[in-house]
Design a protein around this motif. Structure first.
Motif, PDB file in Angstrom:
ATOM      1  N   GLY A   7       0.774  -1.231   0.000  1.00  0.00           N
ATOM      2  CA  GLY A   7       0.000   0.000   0.000  1.00  0.00           C
ATOM      3  C   GLY A   7       0.805   1.281   0.000  1.00  0.00           C
ATOM      4  O   GLY A   7       0.235   2.367  -0.074  1.00  0.00           O
ATOM      5  N   GLY A   8       2.112   1.177   0.099  1.00  0.00           N
ATOM      6  CA  GLY A   8       2.926   2.383   0.085  1.00  0.00           C
ATOM      7  C   GLY A   8       2.937   3.049  -1.278  1.00  0.00           C
ATOM      8  O   GLY A   8       2.443   2.508  -2.263  1.00  0.00           O
ATOM      9  N   GLY A   9       3.495   4.242  -1.310  1.00  0.00           N
ATOM     10  CA  GLY A   9       3.572   4.968  -2.566  1.00  0.00           C
ATOM     11  C   GLY A   9       3.927   6.410  -2.347  1.00  0.00           C
ATOM     12  O   GLY A   9       4.287   6.819  -1.238  1.00  0.00           O
ATOM     13  N   VAL A  11       2.727  10.278  -2.298  1.00  0.00           N
ATOM     14  CA  VAL A  11       1.518  11.056  -2.083  1.00  0.00           C
ATOM     15  C   VAL A  11       1.911  12.489  -1.731  1.00  0.00           C
ATOM     16  O   VAL A  11       2.968  12.729  -1.146  1.00  0.00           O
ATOM     17  CB  VAL A  11       0.653  10.423  -0.969  1.00  0.00           C
ATOM     18  CG1 VAL A  11       1.393  10.409   0.363  1.00  0.00           C
ATOM     19  CG2 VAL A  11      -0.692  11.088  -0.850  1.00  0.00           C
ATOM     20  N   SER A  16      -3.759  11.012   1.445  1.00  0.00           N
ATOM     21  CA  SER A  16      -4.043   9.822   2.259  1.00  0.00           C
ATOM     22  C   SER A  16      -3.513   8.559   1.584  1.00  0.00           C
ATOM     23  O   SER A  16      -3.393   8.494   0.357  1.00  0.00           O
ATOM     24  CB  SER A  16      -5.555   9.664   2.452  1.00  0.00           C
ATOM     25  OG  SER A  16      -6.106  10.770   3.134  1.00  0.00           O
ATOM     26  N   LEU A  17      -3.218   7.587   2.414  1.00  0.00           N
ATOM     27  CA  LEU A  17      -2.838   6.250   1.952  1.00  0.00           C
ATOM     28  C   LEU A  17      -3.358   5.238   2.955  1.00  0.00           C
ATOM     29  O   LEU A  17      -3.517   5.561   4.146  1.00  0.00           O
ATOM     30  CB  LEU A  17      -1.320   6.094   1.867  1.00  0.00           C
ATOM     31  CG  LEU A  17      -0.564   6.595   0.639  1.00  0.00           C
ATOM     32  CD1 LEU A  17       0.938   6.378   0.845  1.00  0.00           C
ATOM     33  CD2 LEU A  17      -1.031   5.905  -0.624  1.00  0.00           C
ATOM     34  N   THR A  18      -3.592   4.037   2.476  1.00  0.00           N
ATOM     35  CA  THR A  18      -3.937   2.938   3.379  1.00  0.00           C
ATOM     36  C   THR A  18      -2.940   1.810   3.183  1.00  0.00           C
ATOM     37  O   THR A  18      -2.778   1.296   2.069  1.00  0.00           O
ATOM     38  CB  THR A  18      -5.356   2.417   3.119  1.00  0.00           C
ATOM     39  OG1 THR A  18      -6.301   3.464   3.359  1.00  0.00           O
ATOM     40  CG2 THR A  18      -5.674   1.253   4.049  1.00  0.00           C
ATOM     41  N   LEU A  19      -2.255   1.459   4.250  1.00  0.00           N
ATOM     42  CA  LEU A  19      -1.334   0.324   4.238  1.00  0.00           C
ATOM     43  C   LEU A  19      -2.059  -0.923   4.725  1.00  0.00           C
ATOM     44  O   LEU A  19      -2.939  -0.841   5.580  1.00  0.00           O
ATOM     45  CB  LEU A  19      -0.131   0.602   5.138  1.00  0.00           C
ATOM     46  CG  LEU A  19       0.652   1.883   4.882  1.00  0.00           C
ATOM     47  CD1 LEU A  19       1.851   1.959   5.819  1.00  0.00           C
ATOM     48  CD2 LEU A  19       1.082   1.983   3.433  1.00  0.00           C
ATOM     49  N   ARG A  80      -4.855   3.310   8.051  1.00  0.00           N
ATOM     50  CA  ARG A  80      -5.331   4.422   7.245  1.00  0.00           C
ATOM     51  C   ARG A  80      -4.600   5.676   7.689  1.00  0.00           C
ATOM     52  O   ARG A  80      -4.653   6.057   8.861  1.00  0.00           O
ATOM     53  CB  ARG A  80      -6.837   4.606   7.422  1.00  0.00           C
ATOM     54  CG  ARG A  80      -7.417   5.812   6.685  1.00  0.00           C
ATOM     55  CD  ARG A  80      -7.312   5.680   5.189  1.00  0.00           C
ATOM     56  NE  ARG A  80      -7.954   6.800   4.504  1.00  0.00           N
ATOM     57  CZ  ARG A  80      -7.972   6.953   3.180  1.00  0.00           C
ATOM     58  NH1 ARG A  80      -7.371   6.058   2.397  1.00  0.00           N
ATOM     59  NH2 ARG A  80      -8.566   7.996   2.651  1.00  0.00           N
ATOM     60  N   ASN A  82      -4.180   9.672   7.056  1.00  0.00           N
ATOM     61  CA  ASN A  82      -4.768  10.894   6.486  1.00  0.00           C
ATOM     62  C   ASN A  82      -3.875  12.100   6.792  1.00  0.00           C
ATOM     63  O   ASN A  82      -3.060  12.063   7.713  1.00  0.00           O
ATOM     64  CB  ASN A  82      -6.156  11.125   7.061  1.00  0.00           C
ATOM     65  CG  ASN A  82      -7.139  10.021   6.713  1.00  0.00           C
ATOM     66  OD1 ASN A  82      -7.156   9.527   5.585  1.00  0.00           O
ATOM     67  ND2 ASN A  82      -7.964   9.631   7.676  1.00  0.00           N
ATOM     68  N   THR A 118       7.157  -1.324   3.400  1.00  0.00           N
ATOM     69  CA  THR A 118       6.597  -0.658   2.228  1.00  0.00           C
ATOM     70  C   THR A 118       6.908   0.829   2.349  1.00  0.00           C
ATOM     71  O   THR A 118       6.738   1.429   3.415  1.00  0.00           O
ATOM     72  CB  THR A 118       5.080  -0.921   2.101  1.00  0.00           C
ATOM     73  OG1 THR A 118       4.577  -0.342   0.898  1.00  0.00           O
ATOM     74  CG2 THR A 118       4.292  -0.411   3.291  1.00  0.00           C
ATOM     75  N   VAL A 120       6.659   4.757   2.007  1.00  0.00           N
ATOM     76  CA  VAL A 120       5.722   5.868   1.901  1.00  0.00           C
ATOM     77  C   VAL A 120       6.525   7.149   1.725  1.00  0.00           C
ATOM     78  O   VAL A 120       7.377   7.461   2.558  1.00  0.00           O
ATOM     79  CB  VAL A 120       4.832   5.973   3.158  1.00  0.00           C
ATOM     80  CG1 VAL A 120       3.978   7.235   3.115  1.00  0.00           C
ATOM     81  CG2 VAL A 120       3.953   4.733   3.288  1.00  0.00           C
TER      82      VAL A 120
END
Length: 124
Positions: A7-9, A11, A16-19, A80, A82, A118, A120
């Motif tokens: 779920g990383g990436g 942003v 927001s991201l959800t791992l 999650r 935010n 992962t 972020v």
């Protein structure tokens, strides 16, 4: 026990991201799961955790922005995130408690297994 983090990436600040952390551990529902992060040049730190009994714990700087949850049917724990900030940039690792039925979870949790991490990245 194998843990799979995803779920990383990349942003932008404020995004927001959800791992997700998944496992095939048959007794997953009996164990607490934590998320840690390691930023470049810094020590790994506890970010959030959830016990088998759904007691949650957070790092102070993320408590009003991050939310941890678990789905025992899917054997997954989600984080999650935010209102992400550049200082949230790090490799995030999930960790399974070393013993079942622990009543608390936090920075001193005894880790039995680590996920692979992962990345972020929060940047404009």
């Amino acid at each position: 026990v194998q843990l799979q983090a995803s779920g990383g990436g990349l942003v932008k600040p404020g995004g927001s991201l959800t791992l997700s952390c998944s496992t095939s551990e048959s007794s997953f529902s009996s164990y607490g799961v934590g998320w840690f992060r390691e930023a470049p040049g810094k020590e790994r730190e506890f970010v959030a955790g959830i016990t088998w009994s759904i007691r949650r714990s957070y790092l102070d700087s993320v408590e009003d922005r991050f939310s941890i949850s678990r789905d025992n049917t899917q054997k997954t724990v989600s984080l999650r995130m935010n209102f992400l900030k550049p200082e949230d940039t790090a490799v995030y690792y999930c960790a399974l408690d070393s013993r079942p039925y622990e009543s608390t979870i936090g920075p001193t949790m005894r880790v039995g297994s680590w996920g692979q991490g992962t990345l972020v990245t929060v940047s404009s």
